[in-house]
Design a protein around this motif. Structure first.
Motif, short mmCIF file in Angstrom:
data_model
loop_
_atom_site.label_atom_id
_atom_site.label_comp_id
_atom_site.label_asym_id
_atom_site.label_seq_id
_atom_site.Cartn_x
_atom_site.Cartn_y
_atom_site.Cartn_z
N GLU A 84 0.37 -1.26 0.39
CA GLU A 84 0.16 -0.22 -0.11
C GLU A 84 0.90 1.44 -0.09
O GLU A 84 1.61 1.31 1.21
CB GLU A 84 -0.74 0.29 0.92
CG GLU A 84 -1.79 -1.34 1.34
CD GLU A 84 -3.13 -1.02 0.16
OE1 GLU A 84 -3.10 0.30 -0.60
OE2 GLU A 84 -3.78 -1.93 -0.58
N ILE A 85 0.35 2.45 -0.55
CA ILE A 85 1.04 3.75 -1.01
C ILE A 85 1.62 4.34 0.73
O ILE A 85 2.73 4.73 0.73
CB ILE A 85 0.98 4.34 -2.27
CG1 ILE A 85 1.76 5.57 -2.33
CG2 ILE A 85 -0.47 4.93 -0.36
CD1 ILE A 85 2.91 4.85 -3.07
N ASP A 86 0.91 4.15 1.38
CA ASP A 86 0.83 4.51 3.02
C ASP A 86 2.05 4.22 3.15
O ASP A 86 2.62 4.64 4.55
CB ASP A 86 -0.22 5.20 3.80
CG ASP A 86 -0.90 3.62 4.35
OD1 ASP A 86 -0.05 1.96 3.43
OD2 ASP A 86 -2.23 3.59 4.50
N LYS A 87 2.86 2.97 2.90
CA LYS A 87 4.09 2.00 3.83
C LYS A 87 5.27 2.27 2.91
O LYS A 87 5.95 1.95 3.85
CB LYS A 87 3.02 0.73 3.16
CG LYS A 87 2.47 0.15 3.81
CD LYS A 87 2.00 -1.28 3.94
CE LYS A 87 0.50 -2.19 4.80
NZ LYS A 87 0.24 -3.55 4.37
N LEU A 88 5.52 3.37 2.13
CA LEU A 88 6.29 3.36 1.64
C LEU A 88 7.08 4.11 1.85
O LEU A 88 7.25 5.15 3.01
CB LEU A 88 6.20 4.70 0.38
CG LEU A 88 7.11 4.90 -0.93
CD1 LEU A 88 7.30 3.74 -1.78
CD2 LEU A 88 6.81 6.54 -1.54
N THR A 89 8.58 3.69 1.92
CA THR A 89 9.58 4.23 2.66
C THR A 89 11.02 5.10 1.79
O THR A 89 10.99 4.35 0.49
CB THR A 89 10.92 3.18 3.38
OG1 THR A 89 10.51 2.42 2.58
CG2 THR A 89 9.72 2.54 4.61
N VAL A 90 12.16 5.52 2.28
CA VAL A 90 12.78 5.83 1.25
C VAL A 90 13.57 5.13 0.62
O VAL A 90 14.65 4.63 -0.19
CB VAL A 90 13.28 7.21 2.07
CG1 VAL A 90 14.81 7.20 1.45
CG2 VAL A 90 12.62 8.03 2.41
N GLN A 91 13.39 4.14 1.67
CA GLN A 91 14.91 2.56 1.57
C GLN A 91 13.96 1.77 -0.04
O GLN A 91 14.63 1.53 -1.06
CB GLN A 91 14.30 1.20 2.38
CG GLN A 91 15.84 0.31 2.51
CD GLN A 91 17.40 1.21 2.01
OE1 GLN A 91 17.54 1.54 2.84
NE2 GLN A 91 17.44 0.61 1.12
N ASP A 92 12.62 1.97 0.14
CA ASP A 92 12.75 1.47 -1.61
C ASP A 92 12.87 2.09 -2.76
O ASP A 92 13.18 1.81 -3.06
CB ASP A 92 10.55 1.79 -1.19
CG ASP A 92 9.94 0.82 -0.11
OD1 ASP A 92 10.12 -0.28 -0.02
OD2 ASP A 92 9.24 1.05 0.13
N GLY A 93 12.81 3.90 -2.41
CA GLY A 93 13.28 4.16 -3.38
C GLY A 93 14.86 3.71 -3.46
O GLY A 93 15.31 3.99 -4.57
N ILE A 94 15.32 3.69 -2.56
CA ILE A 94 17.28 3.29 -2.05
C ILE A 94 17.08 1.94 -3.90
O ILE A 94 17.84 1.62 -4.85
CB ILE A 94 18.03 3.28 -1.66
CG1 ILE A 94 17.96 4.81 -0.93
CG2 ILE A 94 18.97 2.69 -1.45
CD1 ILE A 94 18.30 5.00 0.82
N ASP A 95 16.15 1.45 -3.43
CA ASP A 95 16.33 -0.81 -3.88
C ASP A 95 16.06 -0.16 -5.27
O ASP A 95 16.70 -0.62 -5.73
CB ASP A 95 15.16 -1.24 -2.85
CG ASP A 95 15.71 -1.57 -1.37
OD1 ASP A 95 17.05 -1.08 -0.79
OD2 ASP A 95 15.40 -2.04 -0.97
N PHE A 96 15.30 1.44 -5.27
CA PHE A 96 14.51 1.05 -6.76
C PHE A 96 15.68 1.59 -7.50
O PHE A 96 16.36 1.20 -8.62
CB PHE A 96 13.18 1.86 -6.68
CG PHE A 96 13.24 2.39 -7.96
CD1 PHE A 96 12.40 0.84 -9.39
CD2 PHE A 96 13.62 3.56 -9.03
CE1 PHE A 96 12.17 2.07 -10.14
CE2 PHE A 96 13.30 4.31 -10.53
CZ PHE A 96 12.23 3.13 -11.15
N LEU A 97 16.04 2.33 -7.10
CA LEU A 97 17.37 3.06 -8.00
C LEU A 97 18.57 1.96 -7.88
O LEU A 97 19.22 1.74 -9.52
CB LEU A 97 17.54 4.37 -7.31
CG LEU A 97 17.12 5.68 -7.09
CD1 LEU A 97 17.23 6.71 -5.94
CD2 LEU A 97 17.34 6.70 -8.43
N ASN A 98 19.11 1.66 -7.07
CA ASN A 98 19.85 0.35 -6.92
C ASN A 98 19.31 -0.62 -7.93
O ASN A 98 20.62 -1.20 -8.63
CB ASN A 98 20.19 -0.71 -5.95
CG ASN A 98 21.13 0.50 -4.77
OD1 ASN A 98 21.46 1.14 -6.04
ND2 ASN A 98 20.71 0.18 -3.72
N SER A 99 18.34 -1.36 -8.56
CA SER A 99 17.53 -1.78 -9.59
C SER A 99 17.69 -1.73 -10.84
O SER A 99 18.16 -2.36 -11.76
CB SER A 99 16.63 -3.03 -9.33
OG SER A 99 15.99 -1.41 -9.56
#
Length: 381
Positions: A84-99
């Motif tokens: 769910e979008i309200d569970k979004l964290t900054v780490q999710d963004g970092i993981d995406f960029l690393n991918s």
């Protein structure tokens, strides 16, 4: 994570066509984000579209650039069916960029656009995080897997005449466009949007005929969704440098006589007599690129053959013509304001690159033009 195969996040480019009082049509383009249900082929526009439509400096090209980050990011985080979008964290963004397997510069652009999306979500009260900016800088890895070709932004000055001549010979329908890009700095979207009414010819103080093009936002192909995103990054009157004597006017008159249609005022048209899309123009440029490299390979000069190998080792498309133009301007001035003005840039940041190449550029360009006239090099066949 178990991937949800029922839907994907996608972007769509919407075009709204309206008739004006003078009988002409106006096309408004904008981007929407939504979920595509793969089972029933249904598309539902998402509230995330609000982020795209309210960006600063909100041209369609800007909307596309941000959507090209937000859409794959949403597909990444929503891979988990319970996300769910309200569970979004900054780490999710970092993981995406690393991918991402992109260049460090591209990843930097992605991180900036993704940060803007995070700020939007926080401003809407959807997520909450401590505003320690930048959110992602220095927290992701810059690793490009595999061998990706680097991009080059200029051709050696001594081979520019051959490049133009190859365009005239191989792709005469866009030869004028290639000239306008090389000696006017026009982007592909600006070239494909030119109409004859936008062009004016004048004589300078030396009696040399020059061309000025009034560049405006327009879409000459409202019937296509993705094939034509014609946007002038900055509406302006762009003067074209009359390189190689009277070749500019000769090219223009020959092009007009051969390709002008009664059904459209578009300067560049396809085989069906319709305004040429960016996609079609890019394909024709790719044909020019192949023919140009082949001519260099078949040359008796070893340096030309070596340069052909160099060009095959790097990535370059129509934007190289803008680099050719920028380097010529940089060779004539060390005033960054003048470079930005000639390039049609709102910011001077892009122009800084060409100041660093000033010495490399000016001498080669001046020399090749002088030798061209002295040697009687034929650019028109």
């Amino acid at each position: 994570m178990k991937k949800n195969n029922n839907y994907r996040w996608v972007k769509h480019i919407i075009k709204e066509v309206s008739e004006l009082e003078d009988g002409k049509t106006e096309v408004i383009q904008y981007v929407v984000i939504g979920r595509q249900d793969l089972r029933f082929d249904l598309f539902l526009v998402s509230p995330y579209t609000d982020f795209i439509l309210n960006l600063p400096h909100n041209k369609t090209t800007t909307q596309i650039a941000y959507a090209n980050v937000v859409v794959p990011f949403l597909n990444y985080v929503y891979e988990h069916p319970d996300f769910e979008i309200d569970k979004l964290t900054v780490q999710d963004g970092i993981d995406f960029l690393n991918s991402l397997n992109v260049t460090p510069y591209t990843k930097h652009l992605y991180s900036c656009r993704l940060e803007a999306f995070y700020i939007y979500l926080q401003d809407k009260g959807i997520i909450s995080f401590n505003k320690h900016f930048p959110l992602f800088k220095g927290k992701y890895k810059n690793i490009v897997k595999g061998s990706k070709k680097e991009v080059i932004h200029n051709l050696k000055a001594e081979y520019i005449p051959l490049f133009i001549n190859t365009a005239i010979e191989v792709v005469p329908e866009i030869a004028l466009g290639v000239y306008l890009q090389c000696f006017g700095g026009l982007r592909i979207s600006e070239v494909s949007a030119i109409e004859y009414e936008n062009i004016s010819l004048k004589c300078d103080s030396a009696g040399i005929r020059t061309m000025v093009i009034n560049l405006k936002d327009k879409d000459l192909r409202p019937d296509t969704e993705y094939g034509f995103i014609a946007k002038s990054k900055k509406n302006r009157k762009q003067e074209i440098i009359p390189a190689f004597g009277d070749l500019l006017c000769t090219l223009y008159e020959v092009h007009k006589g051969k390709y002008k249609q009664e059904t459209t005022d578009a300067v560049f048209i396809d085989e069906k007599g319709l305004p040429m899309t960016n996609y079609t123009y890019a394909n024709k440029f790719a044909k020019l690129k192949r023919a140009f490299i082949q001519k260099l390979e078949e040359a008796e000069d070893f340096e030309a053959q070596a340069y052909a190998m160099y060009l095959k080792s790097y990535k370059w498309k129509t934007h190289i013509c803008r680099g050719i133009f920028s380097n010529q301007v940089a060779g004539a001035t060390n005033n960054i304001g003048e470079i930005a003005l000639w390039r049609g840039d709102s910011s001077m940041t892009s122009a800084l690159t060409y100041l660093n190449n000033k010495e490399e550029v000016g001498k080669d360009v001046e020399k090749i033009l002088d030798e061209l006239y002295k040697g009687g090099y034929s650019l028109w066949q």
